[in-house]
Design a protein around this motif. Structure first.
Motif, PDB file in Angstrom:
ATOM      1  N   PRO A 144       5.397  26.994   1.876  1.00 47.18           N
ATOM      2  CA  PRO A 144       5.203  28.044   2.877  1.00 47.18           C
ATOM      3  C   PRO A 144       4.162  27.620   3.923  1.00 47.18           C
ATOM      4  O   PRO A 144       3.126  27.052   3.588  1.00 47.18           O
ATOM      5  N   GLY A 145       4.483  27.904   5.168  1.00 51.78           N
ATOM      6  CA  GLY A 145       3.554  27.560   6.244  1.00 51.78           C
ATOM      7  C   GLY A 145       3.786  26.197   6.848  1.00 51.78           C
ATOM      8  O   GLY A 145       3.161  25.832   7.845  1.00 51.78           O
ATOM      9  N   LEU A 146       4.693  25.392   6.249  1.00 52.54           N
ATOM     10  CA  LEU A 146       4.978  24.056   6.771  1.00 52.54           C
ATOM     11  C   LEU A 146       5.582  24.159   8.168  1.00 52.54           C
ATOM     12  O   LEU A 146       6.429  25.012   8.424  1.00 52.54           O
ATOM     13  N   THR A 147       5.158  23.285   9.056  1.00 57.31           N
ATOM     14  CA  THR A 147       5.689  23.301  10.409  1.00 57.31           C
ATOM     15  C   THR A 147       7.202  23.103  10.412  1.00 57.31           C
ATOM     16  O   THR A 147       7.746  22.305   9.636  1.00 57.31           O
ATOM     17  N   THR A 148       7.895  23.822  11.300  1.00 53.36           N
ATOM     18  CA  THR A 148       9.342  23.689  11.428  1.00 53.36           C
ATOM     19  C   THR A 148       9.739  22.918  12.690  1.00 53.36           C
ATOM     20  O   THR A 148      10.928  22.665  12.899  1.00 53.36           O
ATOM     21  N   GLU A 149       8.769  22.524  13.480  1.00 51.83           N
ATOM     22  CA  GLU A 149       9.053  21.824  14.726  1.00 51.83           C
ATOM     23  C   GLU A 149       9.668  20.442  14.428  1.00 51.83           C
ATOM     24  O   GLU A 149       9.048  19.599  13.786  1.00 51.83           O
ATOM     25  N   ASN A 150      10.893  20.245  14.879  1.00 48.82           N
ATOM     26  CA  ASN A 150      11.626  18.988  14.683  1.00 48.82           C
ATOM     27  C   ASN A 150      11.816  18.625  13.211  1.00 48.82           C
ATOM     28  O   ASN A 150      12.062  17.456  12.882  1.00 48.82           O
ATOM     29  N   LEU A 151      11.700  19.587  12.311  1.00 44.33           N
ATOM     30  CA  LEU A 151      11.845  19.312  10.884  1.00 44.33           C
ATOM     31  C   LEU A 151      13.308  19.030  10.547  1.00 44.33           C
ATOM     32  O   LEU A 151      14.189  19.850  10.823  1.00 44.33           O
ATOM     33  N   ALA A 152      13.562  17.869   9.975  1.00 41.22           N
ATOM     34  CA  ALA A 152      14.921  17.477   9.602  1.00 41.22           C
ATOM     35  C   ALA A 152      15.199  17.710   8.125  1.00 41.22           C
ATOM     36  O   ALA A 152      16.314  17.473   7.655  1.00 41.22           O
ATOM     37  N   GLY A 153      14.215  18.140   7.384  1.00 45.08           N
ATOM     38  CA  GLY A 153      14.340  18.322   5.943  1.00 45.08           C
ATOM     39  C   GLY A 153      13.173  17.667   5.236  1.00 45.08           C
ATOM     40  O   GLY A 153      12.176  17.284   5.866  1.00 45.08           O
ATOM     41  N   ALA A 154      13.279  17.544   3.923  1.00 47.28           N
ATOM     42  CA  ALA A 154      12.197  16.937   3.153  1.00 47.28           C
ATOM     43  C   ALA A 154      12.757  16.295   1.897  1.00 47.28           C
ATOM     44  O   ALA A 154      13.785  16.729   1.360  1.00 47.28           O
ATOM     45  N   SER A 155      12.084  15.244   1.445  1.00 47.03           N
ATOM     46  CA  SER A 155      12.433  14.587   0.185  1.00 47.03           C
ATOM     47  C   SER A 155      11.447  15.016  -0.888  1.00 47.03           C
ATOM     48  O   SER A 155      10.235  15.062  -0.644  1.00 47.03           O
ATOM     49  N   GLY A 156      11.968  15.313  -2.072  1.00 45.63           N
ATOM     50  CA  GLY A 156      11.115  15.671  -3.192  1.00 45.63           C
ATOM     51  C   GLY A 156      11.210  14.643  -4.302  1.00 45.63           C
ATOM     52  O   GLY A 156      12.276  14.059  -4.528  1.00 45.63           O
ATOM     53  N   PHE A 157      10.099  14.386  -4.981  1.00 47.88           N
ATOM     54  CA  PHE A 157      10.085  13.481  -6.135  1.00 47.88           C
ATOM     55  C   PHE A 157       8.874  13.833  -6.985  1.00 47.88           C
ATOM     56  O   PHE A 157       8.030  14.641  -6.582  1.00 47.88           O
ATOM     57  N   THR A 158       8.787  13.246  -8.168  1.00 48.23           N
ATOM     58  CA  THR A 158       7.716  13.575  -9.110  1.00 48.23           C
ATOM     59  C   THR A 158       6.856  12.362  -9.411  1.00 48.23           C
ATOM     60  O   THR A 158       7.366  11.275  -9.675  1.00 48.23           O
ATOM     61  N   ASP A 159       5.532  12.553  -9.334  1.00 49.23           N
ATOM     62  CA  ASP A 159       4.549  11.587  -9.823  1.00 49.23           C
ATOM     63  C   ASP A 159       3.623  12.344 -10.771  1.00 49.23           C
ATOM     64  O   ASP A 159       4.058  13.314 -11.398  1.00 49.23           O
ATOM     65  N   ALA A 160       2.371  11.948 -10.886  1.00 47.02           N
ATOM     66  CA  ALA A 160       1.474  12.614 -11.834  1.00 47.02           C
ATOM     67  C   ALA A 160       0.065  12.703 -11.258  1.00 47.02           C
ATOM     68  O   ALA A 160      -0.296  11.985 -10.325  1.00 47.02           O
ATOM     69  N   VAL A 161      -0.735  13.594 -11.847  1.00 44.07           N
ATOM     70  CA  VAL A 161      -2.104  13.831 -11.380  1.00 44.07           C
ATOM     71  C   VAL A 161      -3.013  13.985 -12.594  1.00 44.07           C
ATOM     72  O   VAL A 161      -2.564  14.332 -13.692  1.00 44.07           O
ATOM     73  N   THR A 162      -4.302  13.709 -12.408  1.00 46.04           N
ATOM     74  CA  THR A 162      -5.273  13.819 -13.498  1.00 46.04           C
ATOM     75  C   THR A 162      -6.633  14.204 -12.939  1.00 46.04           C
ATOM     76  O   THR A 162      -6.795  14.350 -11.720  1.00 46.04           O
ATOM     77  N   ASP A 163      -7.600  14.385 -13.801  1.00 47.50           N
ATOM     78  CA  ASP A 163      -9.016  14.376 -13.424  1.00 47.50           C
ATOM     79  C   ASP A 163      -9.516  12.998 -13.830  1.00 47.50           C
ATOM     80  O   ASP A 163      -9.656  12.699 -15.020  1.00 47.50           O
ATOM     81  N   ASP A 164      -9.759  12.144 -12.846  1.00 45.08           N
ATOM     82  CA  ASP A 164     -10.078  10.750 -13.134  1.00 45.08           C
ATOM     83  C   ASP A 164     -11.325  10.592 -13.989  1.00 45.08           C
ATOM     84  O   ASP A 164     -11.383   9.758 -14.891  1.00 45.08           O
ATOM     85  N   SER A 165     -12.343  11.407 -13.745  1.00 44.33           N
ATOM     86  CA  SER A 165     -13.571  11.297 -14.528  1.00 44.33           C
ATOM     87  C   SER A 165     -13.350  11.708 -15.981  1.00 44.33           C
ATOM     88  O   SER A 165     -13.879  11.082 -16.907  1.00 44.33           O
ATOM     89  N   ARG A 166     -12.538  12.753 -16.202  1.00 51.03           N
ATOM     90  CA  ARG A 166     -12.225  13.163 -17.574  1.00 51.03           C
ATOM     91  C   ARG A 166     -11.395  12.083 -18.272  1.00 51.03           C
ATOM     92  O   ARG A 166     -11.537  11.857 -19.474  1.00 51.03           O
ATOM     93  N   LEU A 167     -10.536  11.402 -17.531  1.00 47.89           N
ATOM     94  CA  LEU A 167      -9.760  10.305 -18.110  1.00 47.89           C
ATOM     95  C   LEU A 167     -10.692   9.210 -18.611  1.00 47.89           C
ATOM     96  O   LEU A 167     -10.512   8.670 -19.713  1.00 47.89           O
ATOM     97  N   VAL A 168     -11.720   8.885 -17.839  1.00 46.04           N
ATOM     98  CA  VAL A 168     -12.704   7.896 -18.274  1.00 46.04           C
ATOM     99  C   VAL A 168     -13.426   8.384 -19.526  1.00 46.04           C
ATOM    100  O   VAL A 168     -13.599   7.628 -20.498  1.00 46.04           O
TER     101      VAL A 168
END
Length: 532
Positions: A144-168
């Motif tokens: 929501p709120g993403l600009t629509t000016e000249n928007l041709a669509g979007a690609s979606g994919f999955t990666d991952a996230v962490t708290d780097d300090s907690r990982l250490v």
């Protein structure tokens, strides 16, 4: 043993180790975990706090490096994708999936077709299809709120996230369970040699007047941006040249920019991918990529130009959501230890692959990615152990993380929070639950940090300064206004006894903490136009 007992034993027992690791970031912690898990007598020392450097200031992404695949670094992407999948399977709650959305605009590179081809290769490497294409209307529903000016669509994919300090911290805990000694605020003062070969290390704990010498034939230099300081050069196999590159971030209240996935766009200024992503109840904008000219021993600081660079991309992505300096909760800047060939490339064009070098018992590591810490650690140990590596190193298939105990979730703790606690603390989960109230520290905030976590950190996670607690063991200093100032008295009441600090010591630590927060985790001060 307590820290004091450990230091006394090192002083009086003429301690000897199979491996001594210098550097308590993600790479050093990974080496210590693999070494101790293999039954090697292991010591790790860190001159500041665990994860003080780059490993608490990264972009938090455990990703395969999609843009590295696009630039032809297939091997780096392959290793990273495989490690990402492994880490998510072993430590859910600590490393979790994050959906990424890349908008496409008419006439801009890369177009949807090319990007989908790249994602197809990315999914093939992971053996886990996650890509899909969104129409402009679907993109607006996802973001929501993403600009629509000249928007041709979007690609979606999955990666991952962490708290780097907690990982250490989790890796440090796993290494200790297998017998490693890990000391923060302990500087590596001198590498000792006999007939050119490493024979020991002189270390200097911050609270001791006299250095301590330990014996070892193998030192792993995992100091990141500091790696070239310990290279002797003369006998090294082509000593590394480190190019410190700074990446900076802005932290906003989630209500100010409510994104539920990571939204990316190529910045019009330099065509680098910049992200807005949800993290610990906030939204983070990052990152930049430029040469860091400051002293490495001081906290890196975001510049005014970087601040404007990140605000510019926010206004480009979300033109209907006004975001200004006044919305910013905090900032952080980290220094990437990139190994350069000295050919004068632009920062974003430098190779992100790691490098490992040998110098008669001194193994130096630099470069690489958060995601591939285990691969890097094993490579360094194999080089250092030589022909003995095959018989000494634990099998590659063994898990990095031990599982959390099966226990009953406290009634007041939500399912999602319970999964996070299992991932953050693993086998220590029962002790964490017993350490204090399972109540949220900041009930009005989107993040679910519990009082028991602060008390556990004070009792069992090597907190020596208040900034250790508020900037790394927890992230209260980053996600709350004014570095968590409004909570300091409540934290003092709950944690002072556990830390063993009298009122004078606590006051000194508060002064130290807010000095660090204002200088390195706040917005840079704008110079007065009348300044000389």
């Amino acid at each position: 043993m307590t820290r004091a007992e450990t230091l006394k034993a090192l002083t009086t027992d003429n301690a000897g180790f199979d491996v001594v690791v210098i550097g308590g970031g993600i790479t050093g912690a990974g080496v210590a975990r693999e070494a101790a898990g293999s039954g090697l007598r292991t010591l790790l020392v860190e001159q500041k706090d665990f994860s003080w450097g780059t490993s608490s200031r990264s972009s938090k992404m455990v990703h395969g490096g999609l843009r590295y695949l696009g630039s032809g670094h297939y091997g780096l992407t392959r290793d990273a994708v495989r490690e990402r999948e492994r880490l998510m399977a072993e430590a859910p709650g600590l490393i979790g999936p994050l959906r990424f959305i890349m908008p496409h605009f008419k006439g801009q590179f890369p177009g949807p077709r090319l990007f989908q081809l790249l994602l197809r290769a990315y999914d093939f490497i992971a053996h886990s299809p996650s890509r899909h294409f969104l129409s402009p209307a679907q993109s607006a529903l996802w973001v929501p709120g993403l600009t629509t000016e000249n928007l041709a669509g979007a690609s979606g994919f999955t990666d991952a996230v962490t708290d780097d300090s907690r990982l250490v911290q989790r890796l440090i805990a796993e290494a200790r369970r297998d017998g490693a000694i890990c000391l923060n605020y302990t500087r590596a003062q001198e590498i000792k040699r006999s007939q050119g070969k490493v024979s020991g290390l002189v270390i200097q704990p911050e609270e001791e007047d006299t250095p301590i010498e330990v014996s070892t034939a193998l030192v792993i230099n995992a100091t990141g941006a500091w790696a070239d300081r310990l290279q002797t050069g003369g006998n090294a196999t082509k000593a590394m040249t480190i190019r410190p590159l700074r990446g900076s971030h802005l932290v906003l209240p989630w209500s100010c920019l409510p994104v539920s996935c990571s939204v990316s766009l190529f910045h019009p200024q330099d065509r680098r991918p910049v992200f807005a992503f949800p993290w610990q109840g906030t939204t983070v904008l990052g990152t930049t990529d430029l040469d860091h000219e400051g002293c490495l021993d001081q906290e890196p600081v975001i510049s005014e130009a970087e601040t404007e660079y990140l605000l510019q991309i926010a206004s480009r992505l979300f033109p209907g959501i006004p975001i200004s300096r006044s919305n910013i909760l905090s900032t952080w800047a980290g220094v990437r230890p990139v190994v350069t060939d000295g050919t004068g490339k632009a920062p974003s064009k430098e190779n992100r692959e790691h490098s490992v070098r040998q110098d008669q018992g001194l193994i130096s590591i630099a470069g690489g990615k958060l995601t591939t810490f285990r691969v890097i650690a094993r490579e360094a140990l194999k080089m250092g152990l030589g022909e003995r590596a095959g018989s000494l190193l634990r099998p590659d298939s063994l898990a990095v993380f031990q599982t959390a105990p099966t226990g009953v979730r406290p009634e007041q703790v939500r399912h999602q929070t319970w999964q996070r606690l299992q991932g953050y603390y693993g086998p220590d989960l029962n002790q964490l639950v017993a350490s204090g109230p399972m109540e949220p520290v900041a009930p009005d905030h989107h993040w679910d940090l519990l009082w028991a976590e602060l008390l556990w950190a004070c009792e069992a996670e090597d907190v020596r300064h208040l900034d250790d607690l508020l900037l790394r063991r927890t992230r209260l200093g980053l996600i709350l206004p004014e570095g968590g100032k409004a909570l300091l008295q409540a934290i003092k009441r709950r944690c002072q006894a556990a830390l063993g600090w009298d009122d004078r010591h606590w006051a000194e630590e508060e002064t130290r903490y807010f000095g660090i927060y204002r200088s390195a985790y706040s917005l840079p001060r704008k110079e007065s136009p009348n300044a000389s």
